[in-house]
Design a protein around this motif. Structure first.
Motif, PDB file in Angstrom:
ATOM      1  N   TYR A 100      41.150  68.011  22.367  1.00 46.94           N
ATOM      2  CA  TYR A 100      39.953  68.218  21.559  1.00 46.94           C
ATOM      3  C   TYR A 100      39.548  66.947  20.799  1.00 46.94           C
ATOM      4  N   ALA A 101      40.169  65.814  21.143  1.00 40.44           N
ATOM      5  CA  ALA A 101      39.885  64.577  20.392  1.00 40.44           C
ATOM      6  C   ALA A 101      38.398  64.206  20.347  1.00 40.44           C
ATOM      7  N   PRO A 102      37.681  64.237  21.489  1.00 40.48           N
ATOM      8  CA  PRO A 102      36.266  63.844  21.427  1.00 40.48           C
ATOM      9  C   PRO A 102      35.450  64.730  20.491  1.00 40.48           C
ATOM     10  N   TYR A 103      35.775  66.022  20.466  1.00 44.05           N
ATOM     11  CA  TYR A 103      35.028  66.937  19.600  1.00 44.05           C
ATOM     12  C   TYR A 103      35.356  66.669  18.140  1.00 44.05           C
ATOM     13  N   LEU A 104      36.624  66.358  17.903  1.00 44.62           N
ATOM     14  CA  LEU A 104      37.052  66.051  16.553  1.00 44.62           C
ATOM     15  C   LEU A 104      36.309  64.818  16.046  1.00 44.62           C
ATOM     16  N   LEU A 105      36.204  63.828  16.921  1.00 46.84           N
ATOM     17  CA  LEU A 105      35.504  62.597  16.536  1.00 46.84           C
ATOM     18  C   LEU A 105      34.045  62.903  16.218  1.00 46.84           C
ATOM     19  N   LEU A 106      33.444  63.700  17.074  1.00 46.48           N
ATOM     20  CA  LEU A 106      32.042  64.068  16.867  1.00 46.48           C
ATOM     21  C   LEU A 106      31.874  64.831  15.545  1.00 46.48           C
ATOM     22  N   PHE A 107      32.850  65.693  15.281  1.00 47.88           N
ATOM     23  CA  PHE A 107      32.843  66.477  14.045  1.00 47.88           C
ATOM     24  C   PHE A 107      32.802  65.547  12.831  1.00 47.88           C
ATOM     25  N   PHE A 108      33.645  64.527  12.863  1.00 45.16           N
ATOM     26  CA  PHE A 108      33.658  63.583  11.750  1.00 45.16           C
ATOM     27  C   PHE A 108      32.378  62.737  11.724  1.00 45.16           C
ATOM     28  N   MET A 109      31.852  62.444  12.923  1.00 40.01           N
ATOM     29  CA  MET A 109      30.663  61.585  12.973  1.00 40.01           C
ATOM     30  C   MET A 109      29.426  62.243  12.356  1.00 40.01           C
ATOM     31  N   VAL A 110      29.405  63.560  12.381  1.00 37.89           N
ATOM     32  CA  VAL A 110      28.255  64.254  11.783  1.00 37.89           C
ATOM     33  C   VAL A 110      28.085  63.816  10.328  1.00 37.89           C
ATOM     34  N   GLY A 111      29.204  63.488   9.708  1.00 40.81           N
ATOM     35  CA  GLY A 111      29.161  63.037   8.316  1.00 40.81           C
ATOM     36  C   GLY A 111      28.310  61.795   8.119  1.00 40.81           C
ATOM     37  N   MET A 112      28.131  61.004   9.185  1.00 39.24           N
ATOM     38  CA  MET A 112      27.296  59.814   9.067  1.00 39.24           C
ATOM     39  C   MET A 112      25.820  60.150   9.222  1.00 39.24           C
TER      40      MET A 112
ATOM     41  N   SER B  83      15.916  48.389  15.015  1.00 35.07           N
ATOM     42  CA  SER B  83      17.228  48.076  14.449  1.00 35.07           C
ATOM     43  C   SER B  83      18.192  47.634  15.536  1.00 35.07           C
ATOM     44  N   ILE B  84      18.252  48.410  16.615  1.00 35.54           N
ATOM     45  CA  ILE B  84      19.200  48.068  17.691  1.00 35.54           C
ATOM     46  C   ILE B  84      18.893  46.680  18.210  1.00 35.54           C
ATOM     47  N   VAL B  85      17.632  46.417  18.485  1.00 39.44           N
ATOM     48  CA  VAL B  85      17.281  45.136  19.081  1.00 39.44           C
ATOM     49  C   VAL B  85      17.554  43.990  18.107  1.00 39.44           C
ATOM     50  N   PHE B  86      17.053  44.115  16.884  1.00 36.58           N
ATOM     51  CA  PHE B  86      17.129  42.962  15.979  1.00 36.58           C
ATOM     52  C   PHE B  86      18.442  42.868  15.216  1.00 36.58           C
ATOM     53  N   GLN B  87      18.940  44.011  14.750  1.00 34.94           N
ATOM     54  CA  GLN B  87      20.174  43.922  13.973  1.00 34.94           C
ATOM     55  C   GLN B  87      21.346  43.483  14.845  1.00 34.94           C
ATOM     56  N   LEU B  88      21.460  44.045  16.041  1.00 34.16           N
ATOM     57  CA  LEU B  88      22.602  43.692  16.880  1.00 34.16           C
ATOM     58  C   LEU B  88      22.503  42.259  17.384  1.00 34.16           C
ATOM     59  N   SER B  89      21.295  41.837  17.790  1.00 36.29           N
ATOM     60  CA  SER B  89      21.202  40.469  18.295  1.00 36.29           C
ATOM     61  C   SER B  89      21.425  39.459  17.177  1.00 36.29           C
ATOM     62  N   LYS B 219      29.143  48.869  21.412  1.00 32.03           N
ATOM     63  CA  LYS B 219      28.796  50.301  21.457  1.00 32.03           C
ATOM     64  C   LYS B 219      28.952  50.914  20.080  1.00 32.03           C
ATOM     65  N   THR B 220      30.080  50.602  19.433  1.00 32.76           N
ATOM     66  CA  THR B 220      30.292  51.102  18.076  1.00 32.76           C
ATOM     67  C   THR B 220      29.127  50.692  17.190  1.00 32.76           C
ATOM     68  N   SER B 221      28.741  49.415  17.284  1.00 34.66           N
ATOM     69  CA  SER B 221      27.648  48.914  16.455  1.00 34.66           C
ATOM     70  C   SER B 221      26.360  49.656  16.752  1.00 34.66           C
ATOM     71  N   ALA B 222      26.105  49.868  18.050  1.00 35.72           N
ATOM     72  CA  ALA B 222      24.861  50.539  18.429  1.00 35.72           C
ATOM     73  C   ALA B 222      24.814  51.938  17.837  1.00 35.72           C
ATOM     74  N   VAL B 223      25.936  52.650  17.930  1.00 37.59           N
ATOM     75  CA  VAL B 223      25.962  54.012  17.396  1.00 37.59           C
ATOM     76  C   VAL B 223      25.747  53.993  15.881  1.00 37.59           C
ATOM     77  N   VAL B 286      23.371  59.277  23.874  1.00 38.67           N
ATOM     78  CA  VAL B 286      23.770  57.865  23.955  1.00 38.67           C
ATOM     79  C   VAL B 286      25.207  57.738  24.459  1.00 38.67           C
ATOM     80  N   GLN B 287      26.108  58.536  23.907  1.00 37.84           N
ATOM     81  CA  GLN B 287      27.509  58.491  24.344  1.00 37.84           C
ATOM     82  C   GLN B 287      27.614  58.796  25.833  1.00 37.84           C
ATOM     83  N   PHE B 288      26.843  59.788  26.239  1.00 44.19           N
ATOM     84  CA  PHE B 288      26.863  60.189  27.635  1.00 44.19           C
ATOM     85  C   PHE B 288      26.372  59.037  28.523  1.00 44.19           C
ATOM     86  N   MET B 289      25.272  58.405  28.097  1.00 36.54           N
ATOM     87  CA  MET B 289      24.729  57.300  28.886  1.00 36.54           C
ATOM     88  C   MET B 289      25.706  56.139  28.954  1.00 36.54           C
TER      89      MET B 289
END
Lengths: 274, 296, 424
Positions: A100-112, B83-89, B219-223, B286-289
């Motif tokens: 369930y790690a990916p879901y857990l991560l997503l769960f925490f990400m909602v906070g952002m 933001s994605i285009v300018f902040q990341l570059s 990827k982390t930055s983009a998200v 985005v994650q899926f892509m």
């Protein structure tokens, strides 16, 4: 010759960015030595005609030392706790092969994703139920909470990149998950931890609306509330406010420089990619 | 034996996750739940929510016909792209500068993040002054070319969004500099040394080594950039309040306007809930892509 | 390295806790009643007098202790909407009108009708009336506020002009200034409310002082020709160059318009009386020598008079959750009437709410401003505290769009009516 061109290009670009990103700091410093009278008289951007120390005098005559201590206390605890709790959770999500790690991560990400102001009423009510209104702990808990999602998100993605073979050889040596976390993962992720620490330090240090709502007493106030004391109604004494902010920002700047040193040290801890 | 190990792994995992999970559930998860609950009520924000009428999804129906909100969504998505285009570059260029071995990088490293390190209150004030049509620096510079410029950066419906987006990118680029730099330190020097022996120039080194090895951090930055842009509030509220006439309105400023200046806490909560859902959907896509791309 | 880091960290922690623990001593004597008082007068000129008055109140009422929290207006509104029950302050600042009404409707404000009988004839009636709903009193004013047309006396003298009494005189004055490269009105309209005052005053001069009251009561529509005409006149003034260019991108709080006024780039400015105390502390020389106050001119053929005023109040209300409402109400009464408080306000350029507030002999500006209120033929409460919150926002948005030229007067009026219809 080509090397020289390289250098010129490098410093040209770097210098341009220096101007773009450095000017607020320079303006703030210049402004802090200007009187409000001179500023309103039309000297908005230039150097002060005479050095004026009244802004600094005003800041030091206020309750700043106390607000400062409060802010250090609240921020230090919030950042430390959020990094400890966050890295523990990140390690589990990144490394313990949970289904369930990916879901857990997503769960925490909602906070952002949640807009800060929408949590104001629920968190106020929660804090009241805990009897923590007007207490620094009543502030630290939500601060930790807000710091967790970004901490977990960044640290999880860094942990995932640490070569799995290091962990596997440790398991063969009989190390417990906690030992691996504490002795291997944490030291290897100093760059990530420093980064997270900078982000969360910034957020907690500058946080305004929660401190405003959850604290009442003068002597418990944090710096951002103290800074607002320099705002008038329908008028802002810009030089004084910027002086207060300049002084209040020094700890962040020092912390940032310190944390960046740790990133360099992380380098010596052994590069792990490639 | 295998079963026992798995049970202990789960117990360990539980203990590792528990502290963060508890605090987070108590505060954020419960707030989200409460927000959703509020959004089903015609609640002004005064008195207990239970005293107000439960109106089902009426707030949402109204919301998705609310032109100002739809405009705010549009602005948010524009901000995401910009933001994605300018902040990341910019973040990447800055990270390369401070990660280089040239002299003075320590100085650059200290100064570049100033927009981030000085509080938003200070940057907000400074940019308000910068954008002043009469005394601001921007028009001052433009007047070198054309002496009568009185462009109202924050007062013009056409310009305002670009002006504030510029400031937002300016403020957040250093954040990605810090993150990308942290990623760069993880790349071993040996890789570069090997490339240099193979005769790769700086440009090739970047595209063949730095960029691919930083893909995770990027990827982390983009998200982070997407999520941050979708809930952005601070500087817009300080500099324009969402105006003029809603042209720089974002979902978060609209939510605040409704909740705290128009006494429509229920409606504002439906804005907040929608924001969460929109962000979640965007992030999942985005994650899926990104995953698809990895699999290729 | 690790060791130095640890030492540094420990040092930091030690210093912090040292500072943190220090100064925590509580006062020994336990008061019998403690009141929490929240207000928004962050400017020294009003903050200090209130503090002094509260201490006098404490001295006169042994056993009562009042804790004052001074919070800026905007965060104050947010905080007050969030806190509940016993966290809600016993005595709190209010703007009266529709703002207070929401709290009254939610049952959060104590009825002080009885207590207020002791002092109500001493305070300005029009301001006091803003705290009365269905005949019940829910607050009492402590400081007055009104919209004033300020002008630069030197500039008027230099070009041989007198303060305009009618709109056509205003046009002449404005044209003279324009010819001499001076902008007639300074204005910073990023926050919307500064410019909205022009629109409201034009509407009142055209349609009679009670035009907004009639619109709220539904007797006239917001699409009435008065509002359309006011919008057209406003846009005409913009087009003629009576205001700075790009006013919607100029911020008031950081001084955008005052700077132009001080620098004599602009000759007049329409602002609240709060600007008196701001100028007095920001630019005392200007206050002393150049600042003048006048009434917003009347319009020929219009139903309103120049003496019809746009004004508001700063009031205190008592919380319905207060444990000791009598003492709280007594404090509200004291702050509404204490003459020493009124005198201290006046020193800073602020106007006390008491009818008997001493008129300062050495400050003709404040004297004139007080006379404007005392001689007013009608007092309209500030529109953004009168309209329902959503409509108030829309009013400010549409007027801002009128200034920006992105909406016609008719469109603005229709938008207002549409919003008003939506509220029913």
């Amino acid at each position: 010759m080509k090397k020289l061109m390289d250098k010129v290009g490098f410093y040209g670009v770097a210098g341009l960015y220096l101007v773009l990103f450095g000017f607020p700091f320079v303006i703030t410093i210049v402004m802090s030595f200007k009187s409000q009278m001179e500023f309103l008289g039309g000297n908005f951007w230039g150097f002060p005609s005479t050095l004026f120390f009244g802004n600094f005098a005003r800041v030091f005559a206020s309750n700043f030392p106390r607000y400062f201590a409060n802010s250090v206390f609240v921020t230090a605890l919030s950042v430390t706790i959020s990094i400890l709790a966050g890295s523990l959770a990140s390690y589990a999500i990144a490394r313990l092969k949970l289904k369930y790690a990916p879901y857990l991560l997503l769960f925490f990400m909602v906070g952002m994703m949640i807009p800060v102001h929408t949590t104001l009423v629920p968190i106020y009510q929660l804090t009241k139920a805990f009897g923590l209104i007007d207490s620094h702990w009543g502030l630290i808990l939500p601060f930790v909470n807000f710091s967790l999602p970004i901490a977990i998100y960044i640290m999880t993605s860094f942990f995932r990149e640490i070569s799995i073979s290091i962990q596997e050889s440790a398991i063969i040596d009989g190390a417990s998950p906690f030992t691996i976390y504490w002795k291997i993962m944490l030291p290897l992720s100093t760059p990530a931890i420093s980064t997270v620490a900078i982000y969360n330090f910034l957020t907690c240090w500058n946080e305004f609306i929660y401190s405003m709502t959850l604290l009442n007493t003068e002597r418990k106030k944090t710096l951002p509330l103290g800074i607002r004391e320099f705002f008038g109604s329908e008028t802002v004494n810009i030089p004084a406010v910027l002086t207060a902010i300049l002084i209040a920002s020094l700890p962040i700047i020092i912390f940032y420089i310190f944390a960046q040193e740790k990133v360099v040290n992380g380098l010596s801890a052994g590069a792990i990619k490639g | 034996m295998e079963k026992k190990r798995s049970a202990s792994v789960h117990l360990t995992a539980l203990l590792f996750i528990l502290p963060a999970f508890l605090v987070y559930t108590l505060y954020t998860a419960s707030s989200i739940f409460r927000t959703f609950q509020f959004s089903l009520h015609d609640w002004s924000g005064f008195g207990p929510v239970a005293n107000s009428a439960n109106i089902g999804f009426a707030n949402y129906v109204k919301l998705f016909a609310d032109e100002r909100f739809l405009h705010a969504i549009k602005n948010n998505f524009l901000l995401v792209v910009v933001s994605i285009v300018f902040q990341l570059s910019t973040g990447m260029i800055l990270a390369l500068i401070i990660n280089s071995k040239n002299k003075g990088t320590k100085f650059f490293r200290t100064i570049y993040p100033m927009p981030l390190l000085l509080s938003t209150v200070a940057t907000g004030i400074l940019w308000l002054l910068m954008f002043n049509p009469y005394t601001g620096l921007f028009n001052g510079l433009l007047r070198i070319i054309s002496p009568d410029v009185r462009l109202s950066w924050l007062g013009s419906e056409q310009v305002v969004l670009f002006a504030v987006m510029f400031v937002i990118c300016w403020q957040y680029s250093p954040q990605y500099m810090i993150l990308l730099r942290a990623g760069m330190t993880n790349i071993s020097a040996e890789v570069y040394e090997a490339a240099v022996i193979d005769g790769a120039n700086k440009w090739q080194q970047f595209w063949k080594i730095t960029f691919p090895l930083l893909s995770g951090t990027l990827k982390t930055s983009a998200v982070l950039s997407i999520v941050g842009s979708l809930k952005y509030f601070d500087l817009i509220w300080i500099m324009t309040g969402g105006g003029p006439n809603g042209y720089s309105e974002l979902m978060a400023t609209y939510m605040y306007r409704k909740a705290f200046t128009e006494d429509q806490m229920g409606y504002a909560s439906s804005v907040a809930s929608s924001m969460i859902v929109i962000s979640l959907v965007v992030i999942i896509i985005v994650q899926f892509m990104l995953k698809q791309k990895d699999n290729q | 390295m690790k060791k130095t880091m640890m030492i540094a960290l420990l040092l930091m922690v030690a210093v912090t806790f040292g500072l943190y623990a220090g100064g925590a001593a509580e006062t020994a004597a336990k008061p019998t009643t403690t009141l929490e008082l929240w207000h928004i007068q962050v400017n020294e000129t009003a903050k200090r007098p209130i503090e002094n008055a509260v201490r006098r109140f404490e001295a006169a009422n042994p056993g009562v202790k009042v804790n004052i929290s001074v919070i800026e207006a905007n965060p104050y509104k947010t905080k007050l909407k969030t806190v509940t029950g016993n966290d809600f302050p016993d005595v709190f600042h209010s703007w009266g009108g529709s703002w207070l009404e929401s709290f009254v409707d939610a049952g959060m404000v104590a009825d002080i009708t009885e207590a207020s009988k002791a002092w109500k004839d001493q305070v300005s009636e029009s301001a006091f009336a803003l705290n009365v709903y269905d005949g019940k009193v829910y607050g009492s004013p402590y400081m007055n506020s009104s919209t004033i047309m300020y002008y630069n006396k030197d500039l008027f003298k230099k070009y041989n002009l007198t303060p305009p009494k009618t709109y056509s005189e205003l046009v002449q004055v404005a044209e003279t200034f324009k010819k001499n490269g001076i902008i007639p009105f300074a204005l910073a309209n990023q926050a919307k409310w500064p410019g909205a005052q022009h629109f409201v005053l034009l509407s009142m001069r055209l349609g009679g002082p009670d035009i907004f009251k009639r619109a709220i009561d539904g007797e006239v529509k917001f699409t009435d020709e008065v509002f359309v005409k006011a919008g057209e006149m406003l846009q005409d003034m913009v087009k003629k160059g009576y205001f700075p260019e790009g006013v919607n991108g100029i911020d008031y709080n950081t001084g955008g318009s005052r700077v132009m006024f001080y620098a004599e780039q602009a000759a007049m400015i329409v602002q609240t009386s709060n600007m008196l105390s701001i100028v007095k502390s920001e630019n005392p020389a200007f206050y002393q020598n150049k600042l003048g106050v006048m009434l917003y001119p009347s319009i020929e053929g219009g139903k309103g008079k120049a003496t019809d005023l746009l004004a508001g109040e700063n009031a205190f209300s008592v919380s319905a959750y207060a444990e000791n409402k009598d003492i709280a109400a007594k404090l509200v009464g004291f702050l509404s009437t204490d003459l020493q408080l009124m005198e201290e306000y006046a020193k800073g350029g602020a106007i006390g709410a008491s009818k008997f507030a001493p008129v300062p002999a050495d400050d003709p500006l404040l004297r004139d401003a007080m006379a404007q209120i005392a001689n007013a033929t009608f007092i309209q409460n500030f529109i953004d505290q009168t309209l329902a919150p959503e409509l108030a926002n829309m009013h400010k948005d549409t007027v801002q769009a009128l200034f920006g030229g992105t909406m016609t007067a008719v469109q603005a009026a229709q938008t207002m009516q549409k919003t008003a219809d939506g509220l029913k």
